[in-house]
Design a protein around this motif. Structure first.
Motif, short mmCIF file in Angstrom:
data_model
loop_
_atom_site.label_atom_id
_atom_site.label_comp_id
_atom_site.label_asym_id
_atom_site.label_seq_id
_atom_site.Cartn_x
_atom_site.Cartn_y
_atom_site.Cartn_z
N ALA A 161 -51.32 39.42 -44.59
CA ALA A 161 -50.98 40.68 -43.93
C ALA A 161 -52.01 41.75 -44.28
O ALA A 161 -52.46 42.51 -43.41
N TYR A 162 -52.38 41.80 -45.55
CA TYR A 162 -53.40 42.77 -45.98
C TYR A 162 -54.73 42.50 -45.29
O TYR A 162 -55.41 43.41 -44.81
N LYS A 163 -55.10 41.24 -45.22
CA LYS A 163 -56.39 40.85 -44.65
C LYS A 163 -56.55 41.30 -43.20
O LYS A 163 -57.62 41.74 -42.78
N PHE A 164 -55.44 41.25 -42.43
CA PHE A 164 -55.52 41.59 -41.01
C PHE A 164 -54.92 42.96 -40.69
O PHE A 164 -54.72 43.30 -39.53
N GLY A 165 -54.62 43.74 -41.75
CA GLY A 165 -54.20 45.12 -41.54
C GLY A 165 -52.85 45.28 -40.89
O GLY A 165 -52.62 46.24 -40.15
N ILE A 166 -51.92 44.36 -41.18
CA ILE A 166 -50.57 44.46 -40.62
C ILE A 166 -49.56 44.37 -41.76
O ILE A 166 -49.91 44.10 -42.91
N GLU A 170 -44.45 42.34 -39.61
CA GLU A 170 -45.21 42.12 -38.37
C GLU A 170 -45.82 40.72 -38.34
O GLU A 170 -45.85 40.07 -37.30
N LEU A 171 -46.29 40.25 -39.49
CA LEU A 171 -46.81 38.88 -39.57
C LEU A 171 -45.70 37.88 -39.27
O LEU A 171 -45.91 36.89 -38.55
N GLU A 172 -44.50 38.13 -39.81
CA GLU A 172 -43.37 37.24 -39.57
C GLU A 172 -42.95 37.28 -38.10
O GLU A 172 -42.55 36.26 -37.53
N ALA A 173 -43.03 38.47 -37.47
CA ALA A 173 -42.67 38.58 -36.06
C ALA A 173 -43.65 37.80 -35.18
O ALA A 173 -43.25 37.24 -34.15
N VAL A 190 -52.39 35.68 -35.85
CA VAL A 190 -52.80 36.95 -36.47
C VAL A 190 -53.50 37.79 -35.40
O VAL A 190 -53.93 37.26 -34.37
N PRO A 191 -53.62 39.12 -35.62
CA PRO A 191 -54.33 39.95 -34.65
C PRO A 191 -55.76 39.46 -34.44
O PRO A 191 -56.45 39.07 -35.38
N ASN A 192 -56.21 39.48 -33.19
CA ASN A 192 -57.53 38.97 -32.84
C ASN A 192 -58.60 40.05 -33.09
O ASN A 192 -59.13 40.66 -32.16
N ASN A 196 -65.77 40.81 -39.16
CA ASN A 196 -66.21 41.90 -40.04
C ASN A 196 -65.15 42.99 -40.21
O ASN A 196 -65.29 43.89 -41.02
N GLU A 197 -64.05 42.91 -39.43
CA GLU A 197 -62.96 43.86 -39.59
C GLU A 197 -61.88 43.34 -40.54
O GLU A 197 -60.99 44.09 -40.93
N GLU A 198 -61.95 42.06 -40.88
CA GLU A 198 -60.98 41.49 -41.81
C GLU A 198 -61.24 42.01 -43.22
O GLU A 198 -62.38 42.07 -43.67
N LYS A 199 -60.16 42.39 -43.91
CA LYS A 199 -60.31 42.88 -45.28
C LYS A 199 -60.49 41.70 -46.23
O LYS A 199 -59.82 40.67 -46.09
N GLU A 200 -61.31 41.90 -47.21
CA GLU A 200 -61.55 40.84 -48.19
C GLU A 200 -60.41 40.79 -49.19
O GLU A 200 -59.93 41.82 -49.68
N THR A 201 -59.93 39.60 -49.48
CA THR A 201 -58.90 39.41 -50.50
C THR A 201 -59.48 38.61 -51.65
O THR A 201 -60.36 37.78 -51.47
N THR A 202 -58.96 38.85 -52.84
CA THR A 202 -59.46 38.17 -54.02
C THR A 202 -58.34 38.00 -55.03
O THR A 202 -57.40 38.81 -55.07
N SER A 203 -58.43 36.97 -55.84
CA SER A 203 -57.41 36.71 -56.87
C SER A 203 -57.48 37.72 -58.01
O SER A 203 -56.64 37.72 -58.90
N LYS A 204 -58.49 38.60 -57.99
CA LYS A 204 -58.61 39.62 -59.04
C LYS A 204 -57.57 40.73 -58.86
O LYS A 204 -57.38 41.54 -59.75
N TYR A 205 -56.94 40.77 -57.68
CA TYR A 205 -55.97 41.82 -57.39
C TYR A 205 -54.64 41.21 -56.99
O TYR A 205 -54.54 40.06 -56.57
N ASN A 206 -53.58 42.03 -57.11
CA ASN A 206 -52.29 41.71 -56.52
C ASN A 206 -52.13 42.53 -55.25
O ASN A 206 -52.90 43.49 -55.03
#
Length: 637
Positions: A161-166, A170-173, A190-192, A196-206
């Protein structure tokens, strides 16, 4: 004049960005979803520009519409949907490959319908589900607003959800058939948006989803992060503001600070028997390890012998007797229950078969299984939102619909520490511990810096499990002395208890305490309970002991029905079951919508469930009890 200028500025702003935005006047029968489809955008896009539409959406409302990021290109898209399942009993020599060929489905599709097959081999006699699909081929343009995304290793709903800004809802819907726990390789809508608009996720964060009515102040108390710190981690906050359901990136250790928020919530004890709103019959399932497959029910003597020697069976039977008594009590106040009991046989394979044969989505709540391994298996197999209560053991993982009813050790320790901190009457503190409990001793030392620490003797790196009596000379003072004893060793515990009991004289009061009442305090010695009473032994407990002399309705009814006094497991079964039925009857919208400050108390047990930041619910209600005149009583705080 001021209003005129505001209109001029607004019109100029729209003109300047005419190539990016347009407006739409809502017509009768339209919804946010239909409008989003019309303009090839997502509902999230519309809410981002029109936040008031969530609460004030009506005919003639003017919406700002962003330009679509995709073209309205007509595509042919086949969709494959599960319509139902066929049950199949595995025969000798049958394999997943053979079944996939027989029924025209893939091996992976069979595994998804039977998750246990990811870790277990198909065996003769297994009852499995074979999915049946319906394939529809259609020409459509609206699907261009979405794209398929393959779940990666260590990704959950929050990260995606974080990665695609929703938001997670909304992801479940977008994915109505998505499992509660998604697996690597699952495909999601997921939203199309471009890569380059996808947010980066990493295991360093919750990643944390903003709860209803949470502002920056509550997040500061809950997560220990200021508004500036959150905005640095989530720059979109400066532009869009804080919104319910949005997923925020937070430091890995932020969850540790969550307890501070819980301390700010005023907990109010409530008698739910006076607030019954939902009088529908409650469907309740109970899963216990009776292991009836091992018992010859025709032999009464064998059954009696097993009840005496089989601790698991006797515990299950006692707990079940309490459940039955709770149903009787609930019925008297107008709560009817449809109960179904399942024998787990203390076996994970049996649990898998039960979940395969029974649809637990139709139940209001499930109690059990009783043992950790079978509970974990059941929770992983049941993918819907039915509340699952762990009655007597700690689940390995508290997932979103799991209720851990036993408080964690750290909660008991915190309660004991806070109790001592509230007492300003003591003049001296000593912490006595064996080497295995050195960290506990050090933690107490951090909380009480003036305390003296004493550890067991060591020789050649080995714990000798004793202290020399002379080490206690001169360390006690006139007035109130508190001694924390931290050990699991029965002989060491008994020797220390005897030593410090001898140090208690007229002008010197010694109160014995511990953060964990282990077997070390249960010596069979004739003087042990006397010493504990003399030292007013205090400890944290998940329950208080009911008064056998108090002829409460439950006790009288239990004695009349079973001809014996109820055990602690019978009382636990009664308290937990009655509490669940009362909670279900106090809400029309489900347990998760009950107030967070709701504390309930039954005969021996209290319940106050905290929603974990990344998971289900944990009970943090506990007692401080003490030995008083050879009896264990609750310490009123």
């Amino acid at each position: 004049m001021k209003n005129f200028l505001a209109i001029i500025i607004f019109v100029f702003s729209l003109s300047a960005y005419a190539q990016e935005y347009k407006t739409h006047k809502v017509k009768s029968g339209e919804t946010i979803e239909t409008i989003a489809k019309q303009y090839l955008v997502t509902p999230f896009d519309l809410y981002a520009l029109n936040p008031d539409a969530k609460t004030n959406f009506a005919v003639n409302t003017i919406l700002i519409i962003p330009s679509s990021k995709v073209t309205n290109q007509e595509i042919v898209e086949p969709s494959r949907t599960v319509i139902d399942y066929k049950k199949h009993k595995v025969k000798r020599k049958e394999t997943l490959f053979g079944l996939s060929q027989q029924y025209g489905v893939s091996e992976d599709e069979i595994k998804k319908a039977n998750p246990r097959l990811y870790s277990e081999v198909l065996k003769k006699g297994d009852r499995i589900r074979i999915p049946r699909f319906k394939t529809v081929v259609s020409k459509q343009t609206i699907s261009n607003t979405l794209k398929k995304y393959t779940v990666q290793q260590s990704e959950g709903k929050w990260r995606i959800a974080y990665k695609f800004g929703i938001t997670v809802p909304e992801l479940e819907a977008l994915n109505p058939n998505m499992n509660d726990v998604i697996q690597p390789g699952d495909e999601l809508n997921v939203p199309n948006i471009s890569n380059n608009e996808e947010k980066e996720t990493t295991s360093k964060y919750n990643y944390y989803a903003v709860q209803p009515k949470e502002g920056f102040y509550r997040l500061k108390v809950k997560l220990g992060l200021t508004q500036d710190e959150l905005e640095k981690l989530n720059p979109e906050l400066k532009k869009d503001g804080l919104k319910e359901g949005m997923v925020l990136k937070i430091p890995k250790d932020a969850e540790v600070k969550k307890k501070a928020f819980q301390d700010t919530v005023k907990v109010i004890q409530t008698d739910l028997s006076k607030t019954i709103y939902n009088r529908k019959t409650k469907r309740l399932a109970v899963l216990l390890p009776f292991r009836l497959n091992r018992i010859d029910m025709d032999s009464i003597e064998e059954v009696k012998a097993m009840m005496k020697t089989d601790r698991v069976l006797s515990t299950a039977l006692d707990f079940h007797s309490g459940v039955i008594m709770a149903l009787d009590s609930a019925k008297k106040i107008g709560i009817s229950t449809d109960l179904k009991v399942f024998d787990t046989e203390a076996n994970t394979g049996r649990v898998a078969r039960v979940t395969n044969d029974e649809d637990f989505e139709d139940y209001d709540a499930v109690i059990g299984p009783m043992l950790t391994k079978t509970f974990d298996r059941f929770a992983s197999e049941v993918r819907n939102d039915v509340p699952i209560f762990a009655p007597l053991a700690m689940p390995s993982k508290v997932t979103r619909n799991v209720y851990q009813t036993i408080p964690e050790d750290k909660i008991l320790m915190e309660k004991m520490i806070n109790f001592v901190k509230s007492d300003s009457s003591y003049v001296n503190m000593i912490i006595i511990a064996d080497q295995a409990h050195k960290e506990v001793s050090n933690q107490l030392k951090r909380e009480f810096p003036k305390a003296q620490q004493i550890f067991t003797e060591m020789k050649d790196g080995k714990d000798l499990s004793f202290i020399y009596p002379t080490r206690l000379d001169g360390i006690f003072k006139d007035g109130k002395n508190i001694v924390f004893l931290e050990t699991d060793d029965t002989s060491f515990g008994a020797s220390v208890i005897s030593l410090i009991n001898g140090k208690s004289v007229d002008q010197r009061e010694i109160v014995l305490m511990t953060t964990d009442k282990s077997r070390a305090f249960e010596s069979d010695g004739p003087d042990n309970n006397y010493h504990l009473s003399n030292l007013k032994f205090h400890y944290p407990s998940i329950n208080k002991e009911y008064d056998l002399d108090n002829e409460a309705d439950f006790i009288k009814a239990y004695r009349q029905k079973y001809k014996v006094s109820p055990s602690k497991y019978a009382v636990r079964g009664f308290d937990l079951t009655l509490d669940i039925l009362l909670r279900l009857s106090a809400s029309e919208d489900g347990l998760s919508n009950l107030p967070e400050d709701l504390l309930t108390e039954q005969l021996e047990n209290s319940f106050h469930y905290i929603k974990k930041t990344f998971g289900g619910y944990v009970n943090d209600a506990a007692y401080i009890v003490m030995f008083d005149n050879l009896r264990v009583v609750e310490v009123k705080q």
